[in-house]
Design an enzyme around this catalytic site. Structure first.
Site, PDB file in Angstrom:
ATOM      1  N   LYS A  42       3.757-184.232 -22.405  1.00 33.64           N
ATOM      2  CA  LYS A  42       3.422-184.073 -23.830  1.00 33.64           C
ATOM      3  C   LYS A  42       2.012-183.486 -23.963  1.00 33.64           C
ATOM      4  O   LYS A  42       1.791-182.538 -24.702  1.00 33.64           O
ATOM      5  CB  LYS A  42       3.467-185.425 -24.532  1.00 33.64           C
ATOM      6  CG  LYS A  42       2.858-185.430 -25.930  1.00 33.64           C
ATOM      7  CD  LYS A  42       2.971-186.772 -26.624  1.00 33.64           C
ATOM      8  CE  LYS A  42       1.873-187.724 -26.274  1.00 33.64           C
ATOM      9  NZ  LYS A  42       0.591-187.521 -26.966  1.00 33.64           N
ATOM     10  N   ASN A  43       1.065-184.043 -23.203  1.00 33.61           N
ATOM     11  CA  ASN A  43      -0.338-183.670 -23.407  1.00 33.61           C
ATOM     12  C   ASN A  43      -0.743-182.368 -22.724  1.00 33.61           C
ATOM     13  O   ASN A  43      -1.897-181.954 -22.817  1.00 33.61           O
ATOM     14  CB  ASN A  43      -1.249-184.823 -22.985  1.00 33.61           C
ATOM     15  CG  ASN A  43      -1.099-185.996 -23.939  1.00 33.61           C
ATOM     16  OD1 ASN A  43      -0.488-185.873 -25.002  1.00 33.61           O
ATOM     17  ND2 ASN A  43      -1.618-187.139 -23.546  1.00 33.61           N
TER      18      ASN A  43
ATOM     19  N   ARG B  54       7.436-190.157 -30.368  1.00 36.58           N
ATOM     20  CA  ARG B  54       6.469-189.052 -30.325  1.00 36.58           C
ATOM     21  C   ARG B  54       6.194-188.630 -28.892  1.00 36.58           C
ATOM     22  O   ARG B  54       5.842-187.494 -28.618  1.00 36.58           O
ATOM     23  CB  ARG B  54       5.144-189.493 -30.970  1.00 36.58           C
ATOM     24  CG  ARG B  54       5.222-189.721 -32.458  1.00 36.58           C
ATOM     25  CD  ARG B  54       3.869-189.999 -33.019  1.00 36.58           C
ATOM     26  NE  ARG B  54       2.904-189.018 -32.521  1.00 36.58           N
ATOM     27  CZ  ARG B  54       1.595-189.118 -32.733  1.00 36.58           C
ATOM     28  NH1 ARG B  54       1.113-190.139 -33.381  1.00 36.58           N
ATOM     29  NH2 ARG B  54       0.763-188.201 -32.283  1.00 36.58           N
TER      30      ARG B  54
ATOM     31  N   ASP C  48      -4.352-194.041 -21.107  1.00 32.94           N
ATOM     32  CA  ASP C  48      -2.970-194.015 -21.607  1.00 32.94           C
ATOM     33  C   ASP C  48      -2.036-194.904 -20.791  1.00 32.94           C
ATOM     34  O   ASP C  48      -0.865-195.050 -21.146  1.00 32.94           O
ATOM     35  CB  ASP C  48      -2.423-192.581 -21.617  1.00 32.94           C
ATOM     36  CG  ASP C  48      -3.128-191.729 -22.646  1.00 32.94           C
ATOM     37  OD1 ASP C  48      -2.988-190.490 -22.586  1.00 32.94           O
ATOM     38  OD2 ASP C  48      -3.835-192.284 -23.495  1.00 32.94           O
TER      39      ASP C  48
ATOM     40  N   ARG D 215     -11.490-191.256 -33.592  1.00 25.90           N
ATOM     41  CA  ARG D 215     -11.086-189.918 -33.097  1.00 25.90           C
ATOM     42  C   ARG D 215     -11.915-188.802 -33.755  1.00 25.90           C
ATOM     43  O   ARG D 215     -11.399-187.956 -34.456  1.00 25.90           O
ATOM     44  CB  ARG D 215      -9.594-189.689 -33.322  1.00 25.90           C
ATOM     45  CG  ARG D 215      -8.674-190.811 -32.880  1.00 25.90           C
ATOM     46  CD  ARG D 215      -8.622-191.075 -31.395  1.00 25.90           C
ATOM     47  NE  ARG D 215      -7.974-190.050 -30.621  1.00 25.90           N
ATOM     48  CZ  ARG D 215      -6.662-189.989 -30.375  1.00 25.90           C
ATOM     49  NH1 ARG D 215      -5.873-190.870 -30.901  1.00 25.90           N
ATOM     50  NH2 ARG D 215      -6.170-189.020 -29.643  1.00 25.90           N
TER      51      ARG D 215
ATOM     52  N   CYS E 155      -6.708-192.860 -35.907  1.00 26.09           N
ATOM     53  CA  CYS E 155      -5.443-193.594 -35.729  1.00 26.09           C
ATOM     54  C   CYS E 155      -5.820-194.998 -35.270  1.00 26.09           C
ATOM     55  O   CYS E 155      -6.977-195.363 -35.211  1.00 26.09           O
ATOM     56  CB  CYS E 155      -4.558-192.894 -34.717  1.00 26.09           C
ATOM     57  SG  CYS E 155      -5.319-192.816 -33.129  1.00 26.09           S
TER      58      CYS E 155
HETATM   59  C1  EPZ Z   1      -6.210-186.777 -25.444  1.00 30.35           C
HETATM   60  O1  EPZ Z   1      -6.654-187.158 -26.738  1.00 30.35           O
HETATM   61  C2  EPZ Z   1      -4.781-187.281 -25.341  1.00 30.35           C
HETATM   62  N1  EPZ Z   1      -3.963-186.635 -26.372  1.00 30.35           N
HETATM   63  C3  EPZ Z   1      -4.757-188.799 -25.507  1.00 30.35           C
HETATM   64  O2  EPZ Z   1      -3.412-189.219 -25.310  1.00 30.35           O
HETATM   65  C4  EPZ Z   1      -5.625-189.413 -24.414  1.00 30.35           C
HETATM   66  O3  EPZ Z   1      -5.656-190.815 -24.592  1.00 30.35           O
HETATM   67  C5  EPZ Z   1      -7.048-188.843 -24.510  1.00 30.35           C
HETATM   68  O4  EPZ Z   1      -7.003-187.406 -24.424  1.00 30.35           O
HETATM   69  C6  EPZ Z   1      -7.956-189.364 -23.401  1.00 30.35           C
HETATM   70  O5  EPZ Z   1      -7.407-189.065 -22.169  1.00 30.35           O
HETATM   71  C7  EPZ Z   1      -3.554-185.357 -26.180  1.00 30.35           C
HETATM   72  O6  EPZ Z   1      -3.850-184.729 -25.174  1.00 30.35           O
HETATM   73  C8  EPZ Z   1      -2.693-184.769 -27.262  1.00 30.35           C
HETATM   74  P1  EPZ Z   1     -10.611-187.231 -26.215  1.00 30.35           P
HETATM   75  P2  EPZ Z   1      -8.063-186.579 -27.300  1.00 30.35           P
HETATM   76  O7  EPZ Z   1     -11.113-186.162 -27.107  1.00 30.35           O
HETATM   77  O8  EPZ Z   1      -8.254-185.192 -26.844  1.00 30.35           O
HETATM   78  C9  EPZ Z   1     -14.350-189.260 -28.181  1.00 30.35           C
HETATM   79  C10 EPZ Z   1      -1.447-190.389 -25.768  1.00 30.35           C
HETATM   80  O9  EPZ Z   1      -1.159-191.586 -25.813  1.00 30.35           O
HETATM   81  N2  EPZ Z   1     -14.569-187.977 -28.859  1.00 30.35           N
HETATM   82  O10 EPZ Z   1     -10.725-187.076 -24.744  1.00 30.35           O
HETATM   83  O11 EPZ Z   1      -8.119-186.867 -28.764  1.00 30.35           O
HETATM   84  C11 EPZ Z   1     -13.176-190.011 -28.798  1.00 30.35           C
HETATM   85  O12 EPZ Z   1     -13.603-190.743 -29.923  1.00 30.35           O
HETATM   86  C12 EPZ Z   1      -2.745-189.899 -26.388  1.00 30.35           C
HETATM   87  O13 EPZ Z   1      -0.730-189.499 -25.227  1.00 30.35           O
HETATM   88  C13 EPZ Z   1     -15.755-187.770 -29.562  1.00 30.35           C
HETATM   89  O14 EPZ Z   1     -16.619-188.663 -29.626  1.00 30.35           O
HETATM   90  O15 EPZ Z   1      -9.083-187.539 -26.534  1.00 30.35           O
HETATM   91  C14 EPZ Z   1     -12.722-190.907 -27.691  1.00 30.35           C
HETATM   92  O16 EPZ Z   1     -13.485-192.094 -27.714  1.00 30.35           O
HETATM   93  C15 EPZ Z   1      -3.536-191.028 -26.996  1.00 30.35           C
HETATM   94  N3  EPZ Z   1     -15.952-186.603 -30.206  1.00 30.35           N
HETATM   95  C16 EPZ Z   1     -13.053-190.105 -26.433  1.00 30.35           C
HETATM   96  O17 EPZ Z   1     -13.944-189.051 -26.836  1.00 30.35           O
HETATM   97  C17 EPZ Z   1     -15.019-185.587 -30.167  1.00 30.35           C
HETATM   98  O18 EPZ Z   1     -15.257-184.514 -30.751  1.00 30.35           O
HETATM   99  C18 EPZ Z   1     -11.847-189.475 -25.768  1.00 30.35           C
HETATM  100  O19 EPZ Z   1     -11.270-188.607 -26.691  1.00 30.35           O
HETATM  101  C19 EPZ Z   1     -13.825-185.813 -29.442  1.00 30.35           C
HETATM  102  C20 EPZ Z   1     -13.620-187.008 -28.797  1.00 30.35           C
END
Ligand code: EPZ
Length: 426
Positions: free
Chosen positions: A22-23, A405, A313, A122, A117
């Site tokens: 998915k990701n 999803r 995850d 996020r 969420c």
């Molecule tokens: C991706 O989400 C995945 N989703 C998530 O999978 C996964 O948990 C996550 O990466 C971490 O591995 C997809 O790929 C579609 P991040 P993403 O930006 O990109 C902070 C699932 O269950 N952050 O790496 O949204 C944020 O708050 C889902 O499949 C900022 O501070 O994750 C978080 O604490 C859930 N500022 C941390 O980084 C930003 O601009 C990780 O978020 C962006 C993120």
């Protein structure tokens, strides 16, 4: 309302096949906006989230054909708008990943703000930091409607110019969005402290097939030399390491014996290592991984970290397993600020878990009892299914749209290894 009903299933046994990731699918589908010729994607999983992002692409003017059996034919030559409607954006935050490609193709993009969420706020500050470094003006408009309908980002630039970007946190989405904007920028972009997940590497491989010039994906420094134009490609999506890990835990928690097919073991080193620590026997054979769960699970400690650390995850699924291990297990969640929503659901099934800020202690072994529980997010839903397999009585899981999803044909696949799981309308 739909629910999944789970019964105690004893030791799960047999073969189960993993679908495309998915990701990896979501950023790669967004990246098809950068191409100007036919693109064929294979092994795209049949998921709600995939349907949503395909609708976003169509609304932008791309042609998206589902050829069946996980194969899609996409052509974005004639995209005709830079704006993603709120109705579509609000359904899935990953739709924000179209921002980078739209800037690459049109120097402009308007997206409503992706909602938070249950697992955290996020934010998108690192995405915007990257776009601004590339010379993009990002206007943040915050409306006063409580559903965020009138809050959006309007990003525009005369032209994208390569630059150095340091990510304060190795955000997966920010790394992907910046890569997709930089690939058509003028000059060189260096992303420092980039995310290193396998899905980043798959996106980079796809962009290189389109004609992009990217090096270093999978390390913490990604170098992108902008090119004039991107073309078409054929690409097979990598297998879903989190779905694979979820099925491995199904063997661990039930003391079963499962062969998980279509796996890249190197994508799961922390998960395999922790399952062995918990007493599982793991046998790797090419793209198959056999997991034999122990009679008695050993308590373990996990700490979630960005890749190559233990994946956030997989945290909820491991917590379900930990309820069955004699003694104290600990979980420290460092990636998201609120990813313990599943704890209350496990406690409603009789688990003994205490939470203190970002750490949880799971005191096993608990005899879980089936109950009415709610999926609070995708991985919580999967973890509740695993808990239901070892609980006495029936476990009814609601809000299963979260599960749909991210898990393709979940009942069918789990029934194939002896899981007693059925979908009902309440
Ligand atoms: C991706 O989400 C995945 N989703 C998530 O999978 C996964 O948990 C996550 O990466 C971490 O591995 C997809 O790929 C579609 P991040 P993403 O930006 O990109 C902070 C699932 O269950 N952050 O790496 O949204 C944020 O708050 C889902 O499949 C900022 O501070 O994750 C978080 O604490 C859930 N500022 C941390 O980084 C930003 O601009 C990780 O978020 C962006 C993120």
């Amino acid at each position: 309302m739909e629910k999944l009903v789970i019964e105690n299933s004893g030791k799960l046994q047999g073969n189960i096949r993993v679908s495309g990731a998915k990701n990896a699918s979501l950023p790669i589908l967004a990246a098809t906006l950068l191409g100007t010729e036919d693109i064929i994607l294979e092994d795209v999983p049949k998921l709600k989230d995939v349907e949503i992002i395909c609708d976003v692409l169509r609304a932008l003017g791309a042609s998206v054909e589902n050829l069946g059996d996980g194969t899609y034919k996409i052509n974005s030559k004639n995209i005709n708008t830079y704006e993603t409607k709120y109705e579509l954006m609000s359904k899935m935050r990953a739709s924000f990943l179209v921002m980078g490609p739209l800037l690459g193709r049109m120097n402009k993009a308007k997206n409503s703000l992706p909602g938070g969420c249950t697992i955290g706020a996020r934010p998108i500050d690192l995405h915007l930091k990257g776009f601004r470094a590339l010379g993009v003006e990002c206007e943040e408009h915050y409306g006063d409607s409580d559903n965020g309908q009138d809050s959006y980002i309007l990003a525009h630039t005369e032209n994208l110019v390569g630059n150095k970007v340091y990510l304060d946190f190795p955000s997966v989405g920010a790394t992907e969005n910046i890569m997709m904007a930089a690939v058509l920028a003028k000059g060189k972009t260096v992303i420092e402290n980039a995310a290193m997940e396998p899905e980043i590497v798959d996106l980079s491989n796809f962009l290189r097939k389109l004609g992009g010039n990217i090096k270093g994906a999978g390390t913490n420094t990604i170098i992108i030399e902008g090119v004039e134009k991107l073309y078409g490609a054929r690409h097979q999506i990598i297998p879903d390491r989190i779905e694979a890990g979820t099925f491995m835990v199904a063997a661990a928690i039930t003391g079963g014996d499962i062969v998980v097919e279509n796996v890249i073991p190197d994508h799961l080193r922390p998960v395999i290592s922790k399952l062995e620590e918990a007493g599982c026997i793991i046998k790797e054979d090419g793209e198959n991984v056999r997991v034999i769960g122990p009679e008695k699970l050993i308590p373990i400690d996990i700490k979630t970290l960005p890749y190559p650390g233990f994946p956030t995850d997989m945290q909820a699924q491991f917590m379900a397993m930990m309820t069955q291990a004699e003694g104290d297990n600990t979980v420290i969640e460092t990636v998201f600020e609120n990813r313990f929503m599943h704890v209350d659901e496990f406690k409603r099934m009789g688990a003994s878990i205490s939470v203190n800020d970002r750490s949880a202690t799971i005191n096993g072994r608990s005899q879980l009892v089936g109950n009415k529980v709610y999926a609070t997010d995708l991985r919580c839903g999967a973890a509740l299914i695993l808990a239901g397999f070892v609980a006495s009585g029936e476990t009814e899981i609601y809000n299963i749209y979260h599960i749909d999803r991210g898990y393709e044909n979940i009942e069918e696949k789990l029934r194939g290894i002896g899981g007693k799981i059925r979908r009902e309308i309440d």
